[in-house]
Design a protein around this motif. Structure first.
Motif, short mmCIF file in Angstrom:
data_model
loop_
_atom_site.label_atom_id
_atom_site.label_comp_id
_atom_site.label_asym_id
_atom_site.label_seq_id
_atom_site.Cartn_x
_atom_site.Cartn_y
_atom_site.Cartn_z
N ARG A 49 0.84 -51.69 13.48
CA ARG A 49 0.73 -52.48 12.16
C ARG A 49 -0.71 -52.04 11.54
O ARG A 49 -0.80 -51.59 10.42
CB ARG A 49 1.25 -53.81 12.08
N MET A 50 -1.59 -52.33 12.44
CA MET A 50 -3.00 -51.93 12.02
C MET A 50 -3.18 -50.50 11.29
O MET A 50 -3.82 -50.35 10.14
CB MET A 50 -4.06 -52.07 13.16
N CYS A 51 -2.83 -49.68 12.03
CA CYS A 51 -2.86 -48.20 11.85
C CYS A 51 -2.07 -47.83 10.24
O CYS A 51 -2.62 -47.23 9.32
CB CYS A 51 -2.07 -47.41 12.86
N ALA A 52 -1.16 -48.34 10.14
CA ALA A 52 -0.13 -48.24 9.01
C ALA A 52 -0.60 -49.00 7.82
O ALA A 52 -0.73 -48.83 6.74
CB ALA A 52 1.31 -48.52 9.34
N GLU A 53 -0.77 -50.40 8.19
CA GLU A 53 -1.01 -51.36 6.86
C GLU A 53 -2.70 -51.32 6.58
O GLU A 53 -3.02 -51.71 5.38
CB GLU A 53 -0.44 -52.69 7.42
N GLN A 54 -3.30 -51.41 7.60
CA GLN A 54 -4.85 -51.51 7.11
C GLN A 54 -5.49 -50.10 6.90
O GLN A 54 -6.37 -49.86 6.13
CB GLN A 54 -5.55 -52.36 7.95
N MET A 55 -5.13 -49.29 7.93
CA MET A 55 -5.90 -47.95 8.00
C MET A 55 -5.22 -46.82 7.30
O MET A 55 -5.56 -45.84 6.97
CB MET A 55 -6.06 -47.58 9.31
N MET A 56 -4.00 -47.03 6.71
CA MET A 56 -2.99 -46.43 5.89
C MET A 56 -2.88 -45.00 6.56
O MET A 56 -2.76 -44.06 6.30
CB MET A 56 -3.55 -45.87 4.42
N SER A 57 -2.78 -45.06 7.97
CA SER A 57 -2.66 -43.63 8.66
C SER A 57 -1.30 -43.45 9.30
O SER A 57 -0.74 -42.27 9.21
CB SER A 57 -3.70 -43.59 9.90
N SER A 58 -0.76 -44.38 9.87
CA SER A 58 0.61 -44.35 10.41
C SER A 58 0.58 -43.23 11.59
O SER A 58 1.68 -42.45 11.54
CB SER A 58 1.71 -44.06 9.55
N ASP A 106 -1.63 -61.57 13.30
CA ASP A 106 -2.65 -61.29 12.71
C ASP A 106 -2.55 -61.45 11.13
O ASP A 106 -1.73 -61.05 10.46
CB ASP A 106 -3.41 -59.86 12.89
N ASP A 107 -3.30 -62.14 10.47
CA ASP A 107 -3.54 -62.86 9.12
C ASP A 107 -3.29 -61.62 8.03
O ASP A 107 -2.78 -61.65 7.22
CB ASP A 107 -4.44 -63.73 8.82
N GLY A 108 -4.00 -60.40 8.53
CA GLY A 108 -4.08 -59.31 7.82
C GLY A 108 -3.02 -58.37 7.83
O GLY A 108 -2.88 -57.25 7.20
N LEU A 109 -1.92 -58.60 8.80
CA LEU A 109 -0.91 -57.87 9.00
C LEU A 109 0.56 -58.50 8.77
O LEU A 109 0.49 -59.68 8.80
CB LEU A 109 -0.91 -57.29 10.34
N SER A 110 1.61 -57.68 8.65
CA SER A 110 2.78 -58.25 8.63
C SER A 110 3.17 -58.83 9.80
O SER A 110 2.79 -58.38 11.02
CB SER A 110 3.89 -57.24 8.22
#
Ligand code: FES
Length: 240
Positions: free
Chosen positions: A133-142, A38-42
Protein backbone atom coordinates in the motif's frame (compact mmCIF):
# COMPACT_ATOMS: atom_id res chain seq x y z
CA UNK A 1 -23.12 15.30 6.41
CA UNK A 2 -24.95 12.48 8.19
CA UNK A 3 -24.06 11.69 11.79
CA UNK A 4 -24.06 8.16 13.16
CA UNK A 5 -24.78 7.46 16.84
CA UNK A 6 -23.32 4.38 18.45
CA UNK A 7 -22.05 3.16 21.78
CA UNK A 8 -18.41 2.37 22.49
CA UNK A 9 -17.68 0.67 25.82
CA UNK A 10 -20.92 2.12 27.24
CA UNK A 11 -20.13 5.63 26.04
CA UNK A 12 -22.59 7.21 23.56
CA UNK A 13 -20.63 8.67 20.64
CA UNK A 14 -21.46 10.48 17.42
CA UNK A 15 -19.33 10.34 14.27
CA UNK A 16 -19.64 11.19 10.60
CA UNK A 17 -21.02 8.53 8.28
CA UNK A 18 -18.19 6.45 6.79
CA UNK A 19 -16.01 6.62 9.92
CA UNK A 20 -14.42 3.29 10.85
CA UNK A 21 -14.79 1.88 14.36
CA UNK A 22 -11.06 2.41 14.86
CA UNK A 23 -11.28 6.09 13.93
CA UNK A 24 -14.35 6.57 16.14
CA UNK A 25 -12.72 4.86 19.12
CA UNK A 26 -9.53 6.88 18.75
CA UNK A 27 -11.47 10.12 18.39
CA UNK A 28 -13.00 9.41 21.81
CA UNK A 29 -9.70 8.45 23.43
CA UNK A 30 -10.07 4.67 23.27
CA UNK A 31 -6.82 3.06 22.24
CA UNK A 32 -7.07 0.00 20.01
CA UNK A 33 -3.77 -1.67 19.02
CA UNK A 34 -3.00 -1.98 15.30
CA UNK A 35 -0.24 -3.49 13.23
CA UNK A 36 -1.25 -3.47 9.56
CA UNK A 37 -2.95 -0.07 9.77
CA UNK A 38 -1.38 3.29 8.95
CA UNK A 39 -3.34 6.54 8.97
CA UNK A 40 -1.84 7.56 5.60
CA UNK A 41 -2.86 4.35 3.83
CA UNK A 42 -6.06 2.50 3.03
CA UNK A 43 -7.12 -0.18 5.52
CA UNK A 44 -6.48 -3.79 4.66
CA UNK A 45 -7.57 -5.83 7.69
CA UNK A 46 -4.72 -8.33 7.63
CA UNK A 47 -3.40 -8.64 11.17
CA UNK A 48 -6.72 -8.76 13.09
CA UNK A 49 -5.07 -7.13 16.07
CA UNK A 50 -7.61 -4.33 16.05
CA UNK A 51 -10.56 -6.71 16.57
CA UNK A 52 -13.50 -5.43 18.59
CA UNK A 53 -16.76 -7.04 19.65
CA UNK A 54 -19.98 -5.66 18.18
CA UNK A 55 -23.61 -6.41 19.04
CA UNK A 56 -25.33 -7.26 22.34
CA UNK A 57 -23.64 -9.79 24.66
CA UNK A 58 -24.56 -13.32 23.62
CA UNK A 59 -25.18 -12.26 20.02
CA UNK A 60 -21.92 -10.48 19.41
CA UNK A 61 -19.36 -10.99 16.67
CA UNK A 62 -15.77 -9.90 16.24
CA UNK A 63 -14.78 -7.54 13.43
CA UNK A 64 -11.60 -5.69 12.56
CA UNK A 65 -12.16 -2.11 13.64
CA UNK A 66 -9.84 -0.63 10.99
CA UNK A 67 -12.14 -1.80 8.18
CA UNK A 68 -15.62 -1.86 9.79
CA UNK A 69 -17.72 1.30 9.33
CA UNK A 70 -19.79 2.71 12.19
CA UNK A 71 -23.50 1.88 12.14
CA UNK A 72 -26.39 3.58 13.92
CA UNK A 73 -27.16 2.02 17.30
CA UNK A 74 -24.13 -0.31 17.21
CA UNK A 75 -22.84 -1.58 20.55
CA UNK A 76 -19.05 -1.88 20.52
CA UNK A 77 -16.73 -3.36 23.13
CA UNK A 78 -13.05 -2.78 22.52
CA UNK A 79 -11.49 -4.43 25.57
CA UNK A 80 -13.83 -7.25 26.67
CA UNK A 81 -12.29 -10.47 28.04
CA UNK A 82 -12.99 -12.20 24.72
CA UNK A 83 -11.24 -9.46 22.76
CA UNK A 84 -8.21 -9.34 25.05
CA UNK A 85 -7.84 -13.12 24.78
CA UNK A 86 -8.08 -12.97 20.99
CA UNK A 87 -5.52 -10.16 20.73
CA UNK A 88 -3.14 -12.03 23.05
CA UNK A 89 -3.39 -15.12 20.82
CA UNK A 90 -2.82 -13.05 17.66
CA UNK A 91 0.26 -11.53 19.26
CA UNK A 92 1.61 -14.88 20.35
CA UNK A 93 1.32 -16.11 16.78
CA UNK A 94 2.91 -12.93 15.42
CA UNK A 95 5.81 -13.18 17.87
CA UNK A 96 6.40 -16.76 16.86
CA UNK A 97 6.21 -15.76 13.21
CA UNK A 98 8.64 -12.84 13.47
CA UNK A 99 10.36 -12.72 16.87
CA UNK A 100 12.93 -10.31 15.47
CA UNK A 101 10.40 -7.51 15.09
CA UNK A 102 10.69 -4.80 17.74
CA UNK A 103 7.23 -3.53 16.81
CA UNK A 104 5.69 -6.92 17.52
CA UNK A 105 7.77 -7.42 20.64
CA UNK A 106 6.55 -4.10 22.02
CA UNK A 107 2.91 -4.89 21.25
CA UNK A 108 3.23 -8.33 22.86
CA UNK A 109 4.88 -6.87 25.91
CA UNK A 110 2.17 -4.20 26.23
CA UNK A 111 -0.37 -7.04 26.27
CA UNK A 112 1.38 -8.84 29.13
CA UNK A 113 3.08 -11.53 27.08
CA UNK A 114 6.09 -12.80 28.99
CA UNK A 115 6.88 -16.08 27.29
CA UNK A 116 6.61 -17.64 23.88
CA UNK A 117 4.74 -20.93 23.58
CA UNK A 118 5.15 -21.48 19.84
CA UNK A 119 8.27 -22.33 17.90
CA UNK A 120 9.91 -19.21 16.40
CA UNK A 121 9.72 -19.22 12.62
CA UNK A 122 11.70 -16.07 11.78
CA UNK A 123 9.48 -15.25 8.83
CA UNK A 124 10.67 -12.43 6.60
CA UNK A 125 7.15 -11.21 6.02
CA UNK A 126 3.88 -11.28 7.97
CA UNK A 127 1.85 -10.36 4.85
CA UNK A 128 0.44 -7.23 6.47
CA UNK A 129 0.57 -5.52 3.06
CA UNK A 130 1.82 -2.18 4.43
CA UNK A 131 4.69 -2.11 1.91
CA UNK A 132 2.36 -2.82 -1.01
CA UNK A 133 0.00 0.00 0.00
CA UNK A 134 2.88 2.37 0.74
CA UNK A 135 4.37 1.74 -2.71
CA UNK A 136 1.05 2.18 -4.50
CA UNK A 137 -0.67 4.90 -2.48
CA UNK A 138 2.15 7.14 -1.23
CA UNK A 139 4.99 6.49 -3.68
CA UNK A 140 2.67 5.99 -6.71
CA UNK A 141 4.85 3.15 -7.98
CA UNK A 142 2.98 -0.14 -7.51
CA UNK A 143 6.33 -1.87 -7.93
CA UNK A 144 5.35 -4.72 -5.58
CA UNK A 145 2.22 -6.76 -4.95
CA UNK A 146 0.85 -10.02 -3.56
CA UNK A 147 1.14 -13.25 -5.52
CA UNK A 148 -0.01 -16.79 -4.69
CA UNK A 149 -2.54 -18.08 -2.20
CA UNK A 150 -2.52 -19.70 1.22
CA UNK A 151 0.95 -20.80 2.34
CA UNK A 152 2.37 -19.71 -1.04
CA UNK A 153 1.22 -16.13 -0.67
CA UNK A 154 4.08 -13.65 -0.79
CA UNK A 155 5.02 -10.15 -1.87
CA UNK A 156 7.20 -9.61 -4.89
CA UNK A 157 7.72 -7.58 -8.04
CA UNK A 158 6.00 -8.38 -11.34
CA UNK A 159 7.26 -11.75 -12.63
CA UNK A 160 9.82 -11.75 -9.79
CA UNK A 161 12.03 -9.52 -11.88
CA UNK A 162 13.81 -6.33 -10.95
CA UNK A 163 11.12 -3.69 -11.18
CA UNK A 164 11.50 -0.91 -13.67
CA UNK A 165 9.10 1.31 -11.74
CA UNK A 166 10.82 0.91 -8.35
CA UNK A 167 12.64 4.14 -7.52
CA UNK A 168 14.46 2.64 -4.53
CA UNK A 169 12.79 5.19 -2.31
CA UNK A 170 12.88 2.82 0.67
CA UNK A 171 9.23 3.44 1.56
CA UNK A 172 8.55 -0.29 1.76
CA UNK A 173 11.40 -0.82 4.20
CA UNK A 174 10.46 2.25 6.21
CA UNK A 175 6.97 0.98 6.90
CA UNK A 176 7.71 -2.75 7.25
CA UNK A 177 6.98 -3.78 10.87
CA UNK A 178 9.27 -6.79 10.73
CA UNK A 179 12.17 -4.86 9.22
CA UNK A 180 13.86 -7.88 7.70
CA UNK A 181 14.29 -6.28 4.30
CA UNK A 182 16.41 -3.67 5.96
CA UNK A 183 18.55 -5.63 8.35
CA UNK A 184 18.67 -9.20 9.58
CA UNK A 185 20.82 -8.42 12.59
CA UNK A 186 24.12 -10.11 13.32
CA UNK A 187 22.57 -13.47 14.24
CA UNK A 188 18.93 -13.73 13.34
CA UNK A 189 18.52 -17.30 14.60
CA UNK A 190 19.73 -16.48 18.09
CA UNK A 191 19.21 -13.50 20.32
CA UNK A 192 17.57 -10.41 18.93
CA UNK A 193 19.78 -7.49 18.21
CA UNK A 194 17.48 -4.69 17.07
CA UNK A 195 20.30 -2.30 17.82
CA UNK A 196 19.37 -0.42 14.69
CA UNK A 197 15.96 0.39 16.10
CA UNK A 198 17.19 1.25 19.56
CA UNK A 199 19.61 3.91 18.43
CA UNK A 200 18.44 7.47 18.43
CA UNK A 201 17.65 8.43 15.76
CA UNK A 202 16.76 4.91 14.62
CA UNK A 203 18.16 3.53 11.39
CA UNK A 204 14.75 4.22 9.89
CA UNK A 205 15.22 7.92 10.52
CA UNK A 206 18.61 8.02 8.86
CA UNK A 207 17.81 5.53 6.14
CA UNK A 208 19.72 6.37 2.99
CA UNK A 209 19.32 4.73 -0.43
CA UNK A 210 18.86 1.07 0.51
CA UNK A 211 21.71 1.17 2.96
CA UNK A 212 21.45 1.80 6.64
CA UNK A 213 23.93 4.19 8.14
CA UNK A 214 24.02 3.16 11.75
CA UNK A 215 27.26 3.09 13.70
CA UNK A 216 29.14 -0.17 13.21
CA UNK A 217 28.12 -1.64 16.61
CA UNK A 218 25.31 -3.47 14.88
CA UNK A 219 27.92 -5.74 13.34
CA UNK A 220 25.85 -6.63 10.30
CA UNK A 221 27.39 -4.46 7.67
CA UNK A 222 30.87 -3.93 6.39
CA UNK A 223 31.52 -0.24 6.87
CA UNK A 224 34.13 2.12 5.53
CA UNK A 225 36.94 2.91 7.96
CA UNK A 226 36.54 6.12 9.92
CA UNK A 227 34.91 7.84 12.87
CA UNK A 228 31.14 7.58 13.05
CA UNK A 229 29.13 10.37 14.58
CA UNK A 230 26.90 8.95 17.32
CA UNK A 231 23.98 11.27 16.55
CA UNK A 232 23.60 10.30 12.91
CA UNK A 233 25.71 7.20 12.43
CA UNK A 234 27.41 8.85 9.44
CA UNK A 235 31.10 9.12 8.90
CA UNK A 236 32.50 12.30 10.40
CA UNK A 237 34.08 13.21 7.06
CA UNK A 238 30.67 13.13 5.35
CA UNK A 239 29.24 15.72 7.73
CA UNK A 240 31.93 18.30 7.13
S1 FES B 1 -4.89 -3.08 12.17
FE1 FES B 1 -6.88 -3.73 11.68
S2 FES B 1 -6.57 -5.70 10.88
FE2 FES B 1 -4.55 -4.99 11.22
Amino acid sequence: MKLISLNINGLPVEVEEGTTLLEAARAYGVNIPTLCHDDGLSSYGACRLCVVEIGPPGKSKMVSSCTYRCEDGLEVRTHSAKIMKTRAMMLELLVSSSPQSKTIQDLASAHGMTKQRFRPEHEDCILCGLCVRMCAEQMMSSAIGFVGRGPNRRITTAFDEVSEVCRRCGGCMYICPVCTSRCHGPDEEATLCNACLNFSPSCVAVYDDVQCWMPPECGTCVRPEGDYLPATGRLATEES
